[in-house]
Design a protein around this motif. Sequence first.
Motif, PDB file in Angstrom:
ATOM      1  N   GLY A  91      23.006  38.797  28.657  1.00  0.00           N
ATOM      2  CA  GLY A  91      21.700  39.218  28.169  1.00  0.00           C
ATOM      3  C   GLY A  91      21.503  40.714  28.317  1.00  0.00           C
ATOM      4  O   GLY A  91      21.014  41.390  27.411  1.00  0.00           O
ATOM      5  N   LEU A 103      19.267  39.691  23.122  1.00  0.00           N
ATOM      6  CA  LEU A 103      18.551  38.775  24.009  1.00  0.00           C
ATOM      7  C   LEU A 103      18.880  37.319  23.703  1.00  0.00           C
ATOM      8  O   LEU A 103      18.777  36.464  24.575  1.00  0.00           O
ATOM      9  CB  LEU A 103      17.035  38.978  23.879  1.00  0.00           C
ATOM     10  N   PRO A 107      23.268  36.179  26.066  1.00  0.00           N
ATOM     11  CA  PRO A 107      23.379  35.087  27.039  1.00  0.00           C
ATOM     12  C   PRO A 107      24.288  33.954  26.554  1.00  0.00           C
ATOM     13  O   PRO A 107      25.025  33.364  27.343  1.00  0.00           O
ATOM     14  CB  PRO A 107      21.933  34.605  27.197  1.00  0.00           C
TER      15      PRO A 107
END
Length: 160
Positions: A91, A103, A107
């Motif tokens: 992230g 974002l 991840p």
Amino acid sequence: MSILGMIIAIIFMAAGVIGTLLPALPGAPLIWLGMFFYGLLVKFHNLPWTFFLGQGLAVALIFLIDYLAGVWGVNRYGGSRESAWGSVIGGLVGVIILGPFGLIFGPFIGAVAGELYNKRPLEKAFRVGMGTIIGFMGGVILKLSIEAVMIIWFFIAVSR
């Protein structure tokens, strides 16, 4: 009540909500700034420091949700400790490399990399990566709920 202040606050709040849905704008901080600018224009009438402290804590909670939602998704889908760390690191690095879209994709890539590092099958790694996206989406819903409370609280405070 300041009409100009209210217009500014509403513009900032709308931009903040849009920023929560499209991670190109800092959602909750924009909402808080709109309230602060309103406060400046009305000399903080009906908006004591405790109001801004409470709103600031809500913003901090939203930041915490941003980081924990992906980790929750990793854990929920059976990810390892390495994939949880990969999700967090992904992230952070994702935002630097991909901007706001990092974002979402950072991840995912980090969690998959963490599972592959643990020599898990690609299918399992992909499922854990998808868990980060599901966690992200759940986080968006939770953040929108908190932002709604922030905005409602603002309108209740200024209407007194």
